[in-house]
Design a protein around this motif. Structure first.
Motif: not given
Length: 433
Positions: A258, A314, A318
């Motif tokens: 992340t 998260d 990404t």
């Protein structure tokens, strides 16, 4: 995409093996010259760092080669250098620096953190003794010197100081033989190898967002969470941050999943310095919809995570954010991801749509292509719900783009903001042997 350049000149040992490279400033305007010209020395060194560790990448020079980096007084005090790998970087202090107690203390801290110290174009005077005591390498300019003149330079070193000796600007075989006979360890000059040029492509960057990031990061009260939010709004800034982390060895081999993890590894102060370097560079605007698409994918994947798989939100962001780097950078996707220190499952999700993360990304891409019927394994989520999520994500991305486009297009940073970095590398320097 714009071209970036980096000059390198090999440094040899006594057996004429390349053991290091000096990194040199190189601009597109000076096609064959390596002189700095009118550029500010701090800006020149900052550009060298940017080109070497982000845009071009020093990994192609070999992991076993040291990298000599010319440093001015200002950069030595800024501690930006602490973000670089001490086992690879030799800090080369220019002869023009003003030697002050503060400068000596800054250099002492860097040496204690594992950096190798070199003194460039050295001419002994008593004021240099505090730095001479810390130096691992002393460089003597031997241009046009005969045997006696070179010997006199070595003899100028006070008793008790015996750093390794590097002869620079060697232009003849006789000079090389003289330096060998006088005990030099390292050698550099046109007789051995002229400077070469490495070139690369700087990814198109959202200038306005970079400037917005730089301005916002000057607030001392900003949180890491807000830094993550700001950086994540620009895919190229995110890409270059991860690229820097990988090349600077900050990740120490740990895979990153992340942006928050990346920012935490670097530290807020280093992110501030990194943003200043980006803002000082010649940043170009890319295709606006390329960024919109990346943001849409990122937000779509994140919404799925937030509302159904919170632990993965998260990582999902990404995956979406970097899913079309090939379009943005105009290079193959695998090549774009190769040097980013991302977790393997994130890379495989992007490249092959593997696993749960890949399933979510595949659905985003199929929705954009107009395919609402293709089956993707997302437990408990129907096509209608995902369609709503995709529209929400697209609206969010377009709104963000409009905000950026309405910013002050004439704003430009005027100076390099100096900031300090509390990151301390535990790596030890690799000595030349």
């Amino acid at each position: 995409m714009s071209d970036t350049f980096l000059g390198i000149q090999p440094i040899f040992d006594r057996e004429r093996r390349i053991v290091a490279y000096e990194l040199l400033f190189r601009s597109a305007a000076a096609a064959q010259a390596f002189e700095h010209g009118s550029i500010d020395p701090d800006q020149a060194t900052s550009q060298v760092i940017l080109n070497a560790f982000i845009d071009i990448g020093v990994e192609q020079l070999g992991d076993d080669k040291l990298l000599f980096l010319n440093l001015t007084e200002g950069l030595l005090a800024s501690e930006l250098i602490q973000a670089l790998p001490p086992e690879r970087v030799v800090l080369e202090i220019l002869e023009t620096v003003r030697i002050t107690p503060d400068l000596v203390e800054s250099v002492r801290r860097l040496v204690e953190q594992g950096f190798t110290l070199a003194l460039d174009d050295f001419i002994y005077t008593p004021e240099w003794e505090p730095l001479l005591a810390l130096a691992h390498i002393v460089k003597f300019d031997v241009l046009d010197d005969d045997h006696a003149a070179i010997a006199a330079k070595i003899a100028s070193l006070p008793a008790g100081y015996r750093p390794r000796l590097l002869a620079e600007k060697i232009e003849t075989q006789q000079q090389f033989q003289d330096c060998l006979g006088l005990g030099f360890d390292l050698f550099q000059g046109y007789h051995l190898a002229r400077p070469e040029v490495l070139s690369g492509k700087r990814p198109p960057a959202n200038c306005l967002q970079a400037l917005r990031l730089l301005a916002r990061l000057q607030d001392e009260t900003i949180s890491l969470q807000e830094v993550e939010r700001i950086v994540s709004q620009d895919v190229t800034l995110s890409y270059r941050l991860l690229r820097f982390i990988g090349n600077a060895a900050i990740s120490q081999g740990r895979p990153i999943q992340t942006l928050m993890q990346a920012i935490t590894l670097v530290g807020l102060r280093t992110v501030r310095q990194w943003a200043a370097l980006l803002a000082l560079g010649a940043l170009d605007l890319g295709n606006p919809y390329s960024f919109t698409r990346s943001l849409t994918y990122a937000r779509f994947c994140q919404i799925v995570g937030e509302r159904h798989f919170n632990a993965e939100k998260d990582a999902l962001f990404t995956v979406g954010l970097f899913s079309n780097l090939d379009e943005i950078l105009l290079i193959p996707l695998r090549e774009a991801l190769e040097h980013l220190p991302l977790d393997a499952r994130i890379k495989q999700a992007i490249l092959k749509h593997e696993g749960f993360l890949g399933d979510v990304l595949a659905k985003a891409q199929r929705f954009e292509d107009g395919d609402r019927t293709a089956e993707v394994s997302l437990p408990g989520l129907g096509a209608e719900t995902l369609a709503i999520y995709f529209l929400e994500a697209f609206a969010w991305a377009r709104d963000l783009q409009r905000q950026v486009e309405s910013s002050d297009r004439g704003s430009r940073p005027r100076s390099h903001h100096e900031s300090r970095n509390d990151l301390r590398s535990q790596a030890r320097p690799r000595r030349l042997t």
